[in-house]
Design an enzyme around this catalytic site. Sequence first.
Site, PDB file in Angstrom:
ATOM      1  N   SER A 123       0.848  -1.261   0.035  1.00  0.00           N
ATOM      2  CA  SER A 123       0.295  -0.004   0.251  1.00  0.00           C
ATOM      3  C   SER A 123       0.868   1.253  -0.036  1.00  0.00           C
ATOM      4  CB  SER A 123      -0.951   0.074   1.373  1.00  0.00           C
ATOM      5  OG  SER A 123      -1.466   1.352   1.441  1.00  0.00           O
ATOM      6  N   TYR A 147      -2.038  -0.927  10.841  1.00  0.00           N
ATOM      7  CA  TYR A 147      -2.234  -1.390   9.660  1.00  0.00           C
ATOM      8  C   TYR A 147      -0.954  -1.432   8.344  1.00  0.00           C
ATOM      9  CZ  TYR A 147      -3.728  -1.683   4.540  1.00  0.00           C
ATOM     10  OH  TYR A 147      -3.724  -1.999   3.336  1.00  0.00           O
ATOM     11  N   LYS A 151       1.892  -3.995   6.587  1.00  0.00           N
ATOM     12  CA  LYS A 151       2.143  -3.994   5.313  1.00  0.00           C
ATOM     13  C   LYS A 151       3.704  -3.933   5.201  1.00  0.00           C
ATOM     14  CE  LYS A 151      -1.608  -4.580   3.132  1.00  0.00           C
ATOM     15  NZ  LYS A 151      -2.092  -5.785   2.833  1.00  0.00           N
TER      16      LYS A 151
HETATM   17  P1  NAD Z   1     -11.294  -6.678   0.989  1.00  0.00           P
HETATM   18  O1  NAD Z   1     -11.368  -6.606   2.315  1.00  0.00           O
HETATM   19  O2  NAD Z   1     -12.215  -6.611  -0.020  1.00  0.00           O
HETATM   20  O3  NAD Z   1     -10.483  -8.111   0.625  1.00  0.00           O
HETATM   21  C1  NAD Z   1      -9.638  -8.783   1.057  1.00  0.00           C
HETATM   22  C2  NAD Z   1     -10.108 -10.403   1.471  1.00  0.00           C
HETATM   23  O4  NAD Z   1      -9.340 -11.138   2.427  1.00  0.00           O
HETATM   24  C3  NAD Z   1     -11.602 -10.363   1.856  1.00  0.00           C
HETATM   25  O5  NAD Z   1     -12.089 -11.050   0.985  1.00  0.00           O
HETATM   26  C4  NAD Z   1     -11.234 -11.054   3.257  1.00  0.00           C
HETATM   27  O6  NAD Z   1     -12.458 -12.120   3.557  1.00  0.00           O
HETATM   28  C5  NAD Z   1     -10.105 -11.873   3.134  1.00  0.00           C
HETATM   29  N1  NAD Z   1      -9.338 -12.200   4.398  1.00  0.00           N
HETATM   30  C6  NAD Z   1      -8.575 -11.421   5.207  1.00  0.00           C
HETATM   31  N2  NAD Z   1      -8.475 -12.037   6.162  1.00  0.00           N
HETATM   32  C7  NAD Z   1      -8.207 -13.213   5.951  1.00  0.00           C
HETATM   33  C8  NAD Z   1      -7.554 -14.537   6.442  1.00  0.00           C
HETATM   34  N3  NAD Z   1      -6.915 -14.608   7.572  1.00  0.00           N
HETATM   35  N4  NAD Z   1      -7.541 -15.623   5.642  1.00  0.00           N
HETATM   36  C9  NAD Z   1      -8.395 -15.638   4.474  1.00  0.00           C
HETATM   37  N5  NAD Z   1      -8.836 -14.612   4.058  1.00  0.00           N
HETATM   38  C10 NAD Z   1      -8.684 -13.434   4.714  1.00  0.00           C
HETATM   39  O7  NAD Z   1     -10.150  -5.589   0.555  1.00  0.00           O
HETATM   40  P2  NAD Z   1      -9.415  -5.104  -0.873  1.00  0.00           P
HETATM   41  O8  NAD Z   1      -9.730  -3.710  -0.971  1.00  0.00           O
HETATM   42  O9  NAD Z   1      -9.839  -6.080  -1.867  1.00  0.00           O
HETATM   43  O10 NAD Z   1      -7.916  -5.277  -0.413  1.00  0.00           O
HETATM   44  C11 NAD Z   1      -7.207  -6.493  -0.737  1.00  0.00           C
HETATM   45  C12 NAD Z   1      -5.913  -6.288  -0.368  1.00  0.00           C
HETATM   46  O11 NAD Z   1      -5.158  -5.114  -0.799  1.00  0.00           O
HETATM   47  C13 NAD Z   1      -5.600  -6.056   1.409  1.00  0.00           C
HETATM   48  O12 NAD Z   1      -4.387  -6.815   1.401  1.00  0.00           O
HETATM   49  C14 NAD Z   1      -5.536  -4.564   1.375  1.00  0.00           C
HETATM   50  O13 NAD Z   1      -4.622  -4.474   2.402  1.00  0.00           O
HETATM   51  C15 NAD Z   1      -4.719  -4.336   0.285  1.00  0.00           C
HETATM   52  N6  NAD Z   1      -4.810  -2.697  -0.212  1.00  0.00           N
HETATM   53  C16 NAD Z   1      -6.241  -2.249  -0.381  1.00  0.00           C
HETATM   54  C17 NAD Z   1      -6.484  -0.955  -0.283  1.00  0.00           C
HETATM   55  C18 NAD Z   1      -7.758  -0.307  -0.737  1.00  0.00           C
HETATM   56  O14 NAD Z   1      -8.009   0.883  -0.489  1.00  0.00           O
HETATM   57  N7  NAD Z   1      -8.856  -1.349  -0.936  1.00  0.00           N
HETATM   58  C19 NAD Z   1      -5.204  -0.137  -0.772  1.00  0.00           C
HETATM   59  C20 NAD Z   1      -3.904  -0.727  -0.615  1.00  0.00           C
HETATM   60  C21 NAD Z   1      -3.855  -1.980  -0.454  1.00  0.00           C
HETATM   61  C1  WQD Z   2      -9.718   9.643   1.044  1.00  0.00           C
HETATM   62  C2  WQD Z   2      -9.888  11.120   1.025  1.00  0.00           C
HETATM   63  C3  WQD Z   2     -10.402  11.683   3.432  1.00  0.00           C
HETATM   64  C4  WQD Z   2     -13.962   9.408   3.723  1.00  0.00           C
HETATM   65  C5  WQD Z   2      -7.184   4.556   2.776  1.00  0.00           C
HETATM   66  C6  WQD Z   2      -5.989   4.095   3.670  1.00  0.00           C
HETATM   67  C7  WQD Z   2      -4.868   3.650   2.831  1.00  0.00           C
HETATM   68  C8  WQD Z   2      -5.241   3.015   1.637  1.00  0.00           C
HETATM   69  C9  WQD Z   2      -6.505   3.438   1.046  1.00  0.00           C
HETATM   70  C10 WQD Z   2      -5.119   0.455   2.259  1.00  0.00           C
HETATM   71  C11 WQD Z   2      -9.208  11.782   2.141  1.00  0.00           C
HETATM   72  C12 WQD Z   2     -11.611  11.934   2.596  1.00  0.00           C
HETATM   73  C13 WQD Z   2     -12.956  10.014   3.358  1.00  0.00           C
HETATM   74  C14 WQD Z   2     -15.108  10.253   3.961  1.00  0.00           C
HETATM   75  C15 WQD Z   2     -13.984  12.143   3.549  1.00  0.00           C
HETATM   76  N1  WQD Z   2      -5.794   1.409   2.192  1.00  0.00           N
HETATM   77  N2  WQD Z   2     -12.878  11.271   3.125  1.00  0.00           N
HETATM   78  N3  WQD Z   2     -15.085  11.623   3.883  1.00  0.00           N
HETATM   79  O1  WQD Z   2      -7.411   7.403   3.830  1.00  0.00           O
HETATM   80  O2  WQD Z   2      -6.656   8.028   1.367  1.00  0.00           O
HETATM   81  O3  WQD Z   2      -6.449   5.737   2.379  1.00  0.00           O
HETATM   82  O4  WQD Z   2      -7.596   3.652   1.846  1.00  0.00           O
HETATM   83  O5  WQD Z   2      -3.783   0.203   2.266  1.00  0.00           O
HETATM   84  O6  WQD Z   2      -3.903   2.994   3.628  1.00  0.00           O
HETATM   85  O7  WQD Z   2      -5.748   5.036   4.721  1.00  0.00           O
HETATM   86  O8  WQD Z   2      -8.730   6.754   1.599  1.00  0.00           O
HETATM   87  O9  WQD Z   2     -11.115   7.151   0.699  1.00  0.00           O
HETATM   88  O10 WQD Z   2     -10.460   6.798   3.388  1.00  0.00           O
HETATM   89  O11 WQD Z   2     -10.043   9.031   1.926  1.00  0.00           O
HETATM   90  O12 WQD Z   2     -13.951  13.389   3.348  1.00  0.00           O
HETATM   91  O13 WQD Z   2     -16.282   9.847   4.465  1.00  0.00           O
HETATM   92  O14 WQD Z   2     -11.210  11.387   1.156  1.00  0.00           O
HETATM   93  O15 WQD Z   2     -10.307  12.495   4.235  1.00  0.00           O
HETATM   94  O16 WQD Z   2      -8.947  12.872   1.923  1.00  0.00           O
HETATM   95  P1  WQD Z   2      -7.312   7.143   2.503  1.00  0.00           P
HETATM   96  P2  WQD Z   2     -10.087   7.369   2.021  1.00  0.00           P
END
Ligand code: NAD
Ligand code: WQD
Length: 336
Positions: A123, A147, A151
């Site tokens: 991330s 979190y 990562k």
């Molecule tokens: P998500 O929660 O939709 O998907 C994650 C999946 O992992 C879920 O289906 C959950 O049931 C499964 N899971 C969690 N813990 C588990 C375990 N112990 N065993 C088996 N399955 C498990 O999230 P996403 O948005 O699809 O994110 C996928 C990956 O990408 C995550 O690792 C997340 O940290 C990373 N990521 C997401 C974002 C974002 O903003 N969505 C940004 C950066 C990184």
């Molecule tokens: C985006 C912008 C908020 C909600 C998070 C995690 C990051 C990554 C992606 C996994 C910001 C604003 C949000 C709301 C708002 N995840 N906001 N009202 O915080 O950039 O990133 O998700 O790795 O680690 O921190 O994403 O979508 O929460 O926020 O004003 O109800 O929207 O302040 O500027 P963020 P977000």
Amino acid sequence: MVLVTGGAGYIGSHTCVELLNAGYDICVLDNLSNSCEEALNRVKKITGKDFKFYKVDLLDYEGIDKVFSENKIEFVIHFAGLKAVGESVAKPLMYFENNVGGTINLLKVMTKYNVKKIVFSSSATVYGDKSPAPYVETLPCAAINPYGRTKLMIEKILQDIYASDNDWDIALLRYFNPVGAHSSGLIGEDPNGIPNNLMPYISQVAVGRLECLNIFGNDYDTKDGTGVRDYIHVVDLAIGHLKALDKIKNKVGVVIYNLGTGQGYSVLDMVNTYSKVLGRPINYKFVDRRPGDLAEYYADPSKAERELGFKATRTLEDMCRDTIRWQEGNKNGYRG
Ligand code: NAD
Ligand code: WQD
């Protein structure tokens, strides 16, 4: 065959579609803690292809072992993990156990079966709060919440594994802000409870599930005072995984790529574009800043373009249009 951990989740399900469409055999492991099996039924519907699903928790070593013993797995794309920043602050042990502990189990089983190619969901959060945007892969890392630390720890564990055994090939993908949905409208983001993230919050206000978007701060030093992020369409992101998979088929060691667009949009840009595509206004109000939020960050996406041939092509309008199609067709997500 590609094992997709967390394949029932938001990014995982979209990546399964792209893998199947590209002709890969896949199997999915997920404990469904933040997803439901219906997402996988939809993946099958979109692609017309079948695959095996194991409802297994990564904390269950024997369960993972069974998946590897029953399938000829060559690659792993590892999405499974918990991802809510606020929850990780309240329950750090749960996050370290699930994300780090689960990954260690997975890596132990991979070692046992001599499967040494993995793509990992990292991330942009690993860049911490001191780095200037755009974020480039060579910047020092420093996570600022549990979190993010999971990562960063997993990135380090994977680098240490490679240092101990050069047979591994590992891609660490640092995602920026994934949004949008598949253009079929059949799969999309379906958070449990009140969404933490901006785009699902907007989309639930749009369909009347929530009343009003709270915009966290309008006094940041940004173009309009609201936070700026690099939003990337989830299908572009999914395609980035196929490019990374192609890369680690070669002997590359550990490679790190940002997956973003390089373009920063503010919260107001998001709300205004969503309203324009929707054809009606989104109700919002300004409230205090959310603790821990940064004013502005976005990717330098040039390394992924240069080395993977990956470039996000979907626009902000595409992200909004596809989210609207998914949310209008599935007002309560997969639960009907
Ligand atoms: P998500 O929660 O939709 O998907 C994650 C999946 O992992 C879920 O289906 C959950 O049931 C499964 N899971 C969690 N813990 C588990 C375990 N112990 N065993 C088996 N399955 C498990 O999230 P996403 O948005 O699809 O994110 C996928 C990956 O990408 C995550 O690792 C997340 O940290 C990373 N990521 C997401 C974002 C974002 O903003 N969505 C940004 C950066 C990184
Ligand atoms: C985006 C912008 C908020 C909600 C998070 C995690 C990051 C990554 C992606 C996994 C910001 C604003 C949000 C709301 C708002 N995840 N906001 N009202 O915080 O950039 O990133 O998700 O790795 O680690 O921190 O994403 O979508 O929460 O926020 O004003 O109800 O929207 O302040 O500027 P963020 P977000």
